[in-house]
Design an enzyme around this catalytic site. Structure first.
Site, PDB file in Angstrom:
ATOM      1  N   LYS A 175      -4.620  -6.342  -5.275  1.00  0.00           N
ATOM      2  CA  LYS A 175      -3.260  -5.869  -5.050  1.00  0.00           C
ATOM      3  C   LYS A 175      -3.305  -4.376  -4.751  1.00  0.00           C
ATOM      4  O   LYS A 175      -3.669  -3.568  -5.600  1.00  0.00           O
ATOM      5  CB  LYS A 175      -2.397  -6.144  -6.282  1.00  0.00           C
ATOM      6  CG  LYS A 175      -0.972  -5.627  -6.102  1.00  0.00           C
ATOM      7  CD  LYS A 175      -0.050  -6.122  -7.197  1.00  0.00           C
ATOM      8  CE  LYS A 175       1.297  -5.445  -7.091  1.00  0.00           C
ATOM      9  NZ  LYS A 175       2.206  -5.867  -8.147  1.00  0.00           N
ATOM     10  N   LYS A 224      -2.801  -9.059  -1.516  1.00  0.00           N
ATOM     11  CA  LYS A 224      -1.422  -8.603  -1.366  1.00  0.00           C
ATOM     12  C   LYS A 224      -1.393  -7.122  -1.046  1.00  0.00           C
ATOM     13  O   LYS A 224      -2.070  -6.373  -1.741  1.00  0.00           O
ATOM     14  CB  LYS A 224      -0.702  -8.860  -2.689  1.00  0.00           C
ATOM     15  CG  LYS A 224       0.715  -8.335  -2.726  1.00  0.00           C
ATOM     16  CD  LYS A 224       1.322  -8.589  -4.078  1.00  0.00           C
ATOM     17  CE  LYS A 224       2.618  -7.831  -4.177  1.00  0.00           C
ATOM     18  NZ  LYS A 224       3.102  -7.731  -5.501  1.00  0.00           N
TER      19      LYS A 224
HETATM   20  C1  PBG Z   1       5.522  -6.446  -9.686  1.00  0.00           C
HETATM   21  C2  PBG Z   1       5.511  -6.928  -8.302  1.00  0.00           C
HETATM   22  C3  PBG Z   1       5.782  -6.217  -7.113  1.00  0.00           C
HETATM   23  C4  PBG Z   1       5.727  -7.154  -6.080  1.00  0.00           C
HETATM   24  C5  PBG Z   1       5.416  -8.380  -6.642  1.00  0.00           C
HETATM   25  N1  PBG Z   1       5.259  -8.220  -8.022  1.00  0.00           N
HETATM   26  C6  PBG Z   1       6.158  -4.797  -6.906  1.00  0.00           C
HETATM   27  C7  PBG Z   1       5.172  -3.755  -7.150  1.00  0.00           C
HETATM   28  O1  PBG Z   1       4.041  -3.988  -7.547  1.00  0.00           O
HETATM   29  O2  PBG Z   1       5.551  -2.612  -6.972  1.00  0.00           O
HETATM   30  C8  PBG Z   1       6.012  -6.871  -4.634  1.00  0.00           C
HETATM   31  C9  PBG Z   1       6.320  -8.043  -3.808  1.00  0.00           C
HETATM   32  C10 PBG Z   1       6.967  -7.767  -2.505  1.00  0.00           C
HETATM   33  O3  PBG Z   1       7.027  -6.624  -2.024  1.00  0.00           O
HETATM   34  O4  PBG Z   1       7.445  -8.742  -1.915  1.00  0.00           O
HETATM   35  N2  PBG Z   1       4.427  -5.793 -10.147  1.00  0.00           N
END
Ligand code: PBG
Length: 326
Positions: free
Chosen positions: A198, A251
């Site tokens: 991520k 992601k």
């Molecule tokens: C929470 C989370 C996020 C997303 C999914 N889970 C936001 C972040 O990490 O700031 C983002 C998903 C998206 O942008 O569609 N940690």
């Protein structure tokens, strides 16, 4: 000339759409799509999300109405995010039996017992400071203390009926901690879909509006990955698999197709790619302005993610594209 007799030549196979479909290498299947949803307290609520056109925050009753389309289209599952009524330093609604995600899980499972429901495990939607973990007096996220909370959230979701647990917080050691906690409570068959790679990305911006989870100070760079790195994705994925992840994830997806490809080559494991909010909203916005053709662009985007190597695609376009594929 021998080539004159060769009928299996790509150009000839593209002469009709039926021929072209016959030899296509990659095609999309709704059963491999996951549709994310934001769920909130109340009744009869279907509130538009400004930064994500055509996406809504739903109360449980309204979400259940919407899910009819998800099951009718044969979408593989849904991913739930909670928009809580109450935020505090410890994100307590995330592990309360009456939290919004718990209520949604029970409500959904009553009506759609076979629908795969994945729950995102993270504290950022629930904490007053908006960080993904417990924060100390100096504003640093406390990794090990946070793990205890993440395990509590995961078990509480499993008890409420979650089919898959998806930790997105990015604390070190979270998969092992959650796996042990689930096993100790008898949930040995609940898989973990780990957000293994991520990145710290500007493409999450619309989501932070949708879930109201922007950090109130600092950023998430200390626990999310630097987009200049790709070997690090291999290392992070290996660690999560060693700790017991059943499915892995990259992601965002669109600016990270190289990472999806690399991870799929390195690990023959079920790989999900998260086509995040910013990727969705870019195409929405451009289509609304008439700069792009939405149907074609959405199909191309999801196909490219599949072609790169994703088995599962998490996308706000899941329903839209599933309809196009009918
Ligand atoms: C929470 C989370 C996020 C997303 C999914 N889970 C936001 C972040 O990490 O700031 C983002 C998903 C998206 O942008 O569609 N940690």
């Amino acid at each position: 000339m021998i080539s004159e007799y060769l009928s299996i030549r790509p150009r000839r196979l593209r002469t009709s759409s039926n021929l072209s479909r016959l030899v296509r290498e990659v095609s999309l299947e709704p059963s491999k799509f996951i549709m994310p949803y934001f769920v909130t307290h109340g009744k009869f609520i279907k509130e538009p999300i400004k930064t994500m056109p055509d996406q809504f925050r739903y109360s449980v009753d309204e979400l259940i109405k919407e899910l009819k389309h998800v099951t009718n289209l044969g979408i593989g599952g849904i991913l739930l995010f909670g928009v809580p009524a109450h935020k505090d330093e410890l994100g307590s609604e995330s592990y309360s039996d009456n939290g919004i995600v718990h209520q949604a899980l029970r409500g959904i499972k009553d009506v759609f017992p076979d629908l795969i429901v994945i729950t995102d495990v993270c504290l950022c939607d629930y904490t007053s400071h908006g960080h993904c973990g417990i924060v100390d007096d100096r504003g640093y996220v406390k990794n090990d203390e946070t793990l205890e909370y993440l395990a509590k959230i995961a078990v509480s979701y499993a008890k409420a009926g979650a089919d898959i647990i998806a930790p997105s917080d990015m604390m070190d050691g979270r998969v092992r901690k959650i796996r042990r906690a689930l096993d100790d409570d008898g949930f040995i068959n609940i898989p973990i879909m780990s957000y293994s790679s991520k990145y710290s990305s500007s493409f999450y911006e619309p989501f932070r509006d949708a879930a109201d989870c922007s950090p109130k100070f600092g950023n998430r760079k200390s626990y999310q990955m630097d987009y200049s790195n790709s070997d690090e994705a291999i290392l992070e994925t290996q660690l999560d698999l060693d700790e017991g992840a059943d499915m892995i994830m990259v992601k965002p997806a669109l600016s990270y197709l190289d990472i999806i490809y690399k991870i799929k080559q390195a690990f023959k494991r079920p790989l999900a790619a998260y086509n995040v909010s910013g990727e969705y909203s870019m195409i929405k916005a451009a289509s609304k302005l008439g700069y792009l053709k939405e149907d074609a662009a959405a199909l191309e985007m999801l196909t490219s993610i599949k072609r790169a190597g994703a088995d599962i695609i998490i996308s706000y376009y899941s329903l839209y594209v599933a309809k196009l594929l009918l």
